[in-house]
Design an enzyme around this catalytic site. Structure first.
Site, short mmCIF file in Angstrom:
data_model
loop_
_atom_site.label_atom_id
_atom_site.label_comp_id
_atom_site.label_asym_id
_atom_site.label_seq_id
_atom_site.Cartn_x
_atom_site.Cartn_y
_atom_site.Cartn_z
N ARG A 148 3.11 -17.23 -5.01
CA ARG A 148 2.09 -16.70 -5.34
C ARG A 148 1.57 -17.09 -6.02
O ARG A 148 2.12 -17.92 -6.92
CB ARG A 148 2.03 -15.78 -5.94
CG ARG A 148 3.06 -14.09 -5.10
CD ARG A 148 2.80 -12.55 -5.60
NE ARG A 148 3.32 -11.93 -4.34
CZ ARG A 148 3.45 -10.71 -4.61
NH1 ARG A 148 2.87 -9.96 -5.88
NH2 ARG A 148 4.04 -9.35 -3.53
N ARG A 186 6.97 -13.18 -13.89
CA ARG A 186 6.95 -14.24 -13.35
C ARG A 186 6.48 -15.67 -12.69
O ARG A 186 6.26 -16.74 -13.02
CB ARG A 186 4.97 -14.00 -13.57
CG ARG A 186 3.63 -13.85 -12.60
CD ARG A 186 2.58 -13.38 -13.77
NE ARG A 186 2.37 -11.60 -14.49
CZ ARG A 186 2.38 -10.97 -13.88
NH1 ARG A 186 1.40 -11.59 -12.81
NH2 ARG A 186 2.63 -9.97 -14.07
N ARG A 214 13.24 -10.23 -10.43
CA ARG A 214 13.30 -9.32 -11.62
C ARG A 214 14.64 -8.35 -11.33
O ARG A 214 15.25 -7.91 -12.55
CB ARG A 214 12.01 -8.71 -11.14
CG ARG A 214 10.60 -9.06 -11.79
CD ARG A 214 10.17 -8.38 -11.70
NE ARG A 214 8.38 -9.44 -12.13
CZ ARG A 214 6.78 -8.39 -12.08
NH1 ARG A 214 6.80 -7.22 -12.10
NH2 ARG A 214 5.97 -9.76 -12.07
#
Length: 425
Positions: free
Chosen positions: A263, A278, A391
């Site tokens: 991403r 992230r 995560r």
RNA sequence: GGAGAGAUGGCCGAGAGGCCGAAGGCGCUCCCCUGCUAAGGGAGUACACCUCAAAAGGGUGUCGAGGGUUCGAAUCCCUCUCUCUCCGCCA
């Protein structure tokens, strides 16, 4: 994509549904386009029908050996008129299609109102937030403390910001998490494991709704072939049923895939710049179901439960949030987020997102099944993370730390780690 | 990377400018027939869209995709994609 018929027959209902998301539909613009479309299409098809029958007459006359020149003269001007009518219709249809592709899904009736994440509803909490008799360290400090086995500097050197290198038993635990999740979902939850391409074409991204609207979130390859790196396994796995007519007896289709996800994180500016929360590249185990429309929301409960089981087996405290209308993703009709407790942040953070798309993706995908009457009918699609591996690693580090920075390995992972009980041991 | 062949309905497969949404077969559905089964006979069997309040009916499109030639294209021309075969290279 929404049902175009719904837009014609009940535009105001669509508008009020979308308004719950904060999406303002230009009703009069659509009505105008729609009436132009109708007129143009009727005209174009009328001229086409006329030409077809004239051409047929020419063929028949020729077969009888008659002179066809008068017929040819008669038909001469028809082509140009037809082309003009078709061009007009085509232009209007194109506008309508483009507009349709921009419309998000209508929230399910059980979805609460709300503009952003403050409107989300906590509907379940499992476990108690982990409390320590000391100040808990965050996963970056913990990971770097494990012989430097979480190495952001190396990630930055190799690629840039938002990349990480894992080493040693930290890398192994990352792999163990993946294995554990896959084995759970295939062995106990009835999913078929699939291995899929990590690069896909634009058709696939249109099918699941990432294109045309969210191109800036994707990594596109610069080569001859217009490939994109997948932002989630949802894309390749759900697209397996694109342009398929499925056997009713084969539903539900339950598939699980482990893939990296890429991403661009454009627009996420200064958020979560520290640590593994992230990243441009992360691993995820993704659950996908293709179901009969009647079972769509029961399947969402089931699938969300499957993701929750991962957290429960690992012993990670979490809560389940029902997203409000304004916080849902583009194609979702209803979404549950699972949020895991992160002690260092003293808060719950998203670790899974489980959604039903109803027929929104299926309509773009032309993913159908044959109903008992023998007619093709759109299936419903669902997916959810089960879970985001990076995560999950973060959550394990932070929840299983002790005062000396040692990390206990959750029981269920130990078989995957040669019986090891602690990281760095 | 080089050379060649191909893509037609759920499947196999014919089709070579009009009579083709497409022969024939398989499969499937319904009916008839034989005591059951096997065999046999008959009928039906694509999808999407538009029109219509709906049904009926009518219309349009679709033979891998897109463009072109033509009054008319599954059929001729161009571009692209994919599949297969052989050669080379490669984990």
């Amino acid at each position: 994509m929404l049902d175009p018929r719904l837009l014609r027959t009940d535009l105001n209902a669509v508008a009020s549904g979308l308004a719950r998301r904060g999406f303002i539909l230009d009703v009069s613009h659509i009505e105008r386009l729609e009436s132009e479309r109708k007129e143009a299409q009727i005209e174009a098809e009328r001229l086409q029908a006329e030409r077809n029958s004239r051409s047929k007459a020419i063929g028949q006359a020729k077969a009888r050996g008659e002179d066809v020149q008068p017929l040819l003269d008669e038909v001469a001007s028809l082509g140009a008129r037809m082309d003009a009518a078709k061009a007009r219709f085509g232009a209007i249809a194109e506008q309508l299609d483009a507009l349709m592709l921009q419309l998000p899904n209508i929230p399910h009736e059980s979805v609460p109102d709300g503009a952003d994440e403050t409107g989300n509803a906590e509907i379940k909490r499992w476990g108690e937030p982990t409390r320590f008799g000391f100040e808990p360290k965050d996963h970056v400090t913990l990971g770097e403390g494990l012989n430097g086995n979480m190495d952001f500097a190396a990630g930055a050197k190799l690629a840039g910001s938002r990349f990480v290198v894992l080493k040693g038993d930290l890398a192994r635990m990352h792999r163990a998490l993946t294995q554990f999740m896959l084995n759970l979902h295939t062995g106990e939850h009835g999913y078929q494991e699939v291995y899929v391409p990590y690069m896909v074409n634009a058709d696939s991204l249109r099918g699941t709704g990432q294109l045309p609207k969210f191109e800036e979130d994707l990594f596109r390859l610069d080569g001859e072939s217009p490939y994109y790196l997948i932002p989630t396994a949802e894309v390749p796995v759900t697209n397996l049923v694109r342009d398929e007519i499925l056997d009713l007896a084969g539903l539900p289709l339950k598939m699980v895939a482990h893939t990296p996800c890429f991403r661009s994180e454009a627009g996420s500016g200064g958020r979560d710049v520290r640590g593994m929360i992230r990243q441009h590249q992360f691993e995820k185990v993704e659950l996908v179901q293709i179901v009969h429309p009647d079972h769509s929301f029961a399947a969402l409960e089931e699938l969300t439960g499957h993701a929750e089981t991962v957290l429960e087996r690992l012993g990670l405290p979490y809560r389940r949030m029902l997203l409000c209308a304004g916080d849902m993703g583009f194609g979702a009709a209803k979404t549950y987020d699972l949020e895991v407790w992160l002690p260092a942040q003293d808060t719950y953070r998203e670790i899974s997102s489980c959604s039903s798309f109803e027929a929104f993706q299926a309509r773009r995908l032309q993913a159908r099944f044959r109903n008992p009457e023998g007619k093709p009918e759109l299936a419903h699609t669902l997916n959810g993370s089960g879970l985001a591996v990076g995560r999950t690693l973060v959550a394990v580090l932070e929840n299983f730390q002790d005062e000396g920075g040692r990390i206990a390995i959750p029981e269920v992972l130990r078989p995957y780690m040669g019986g090891q009980t602690h990281l760095g041991a």
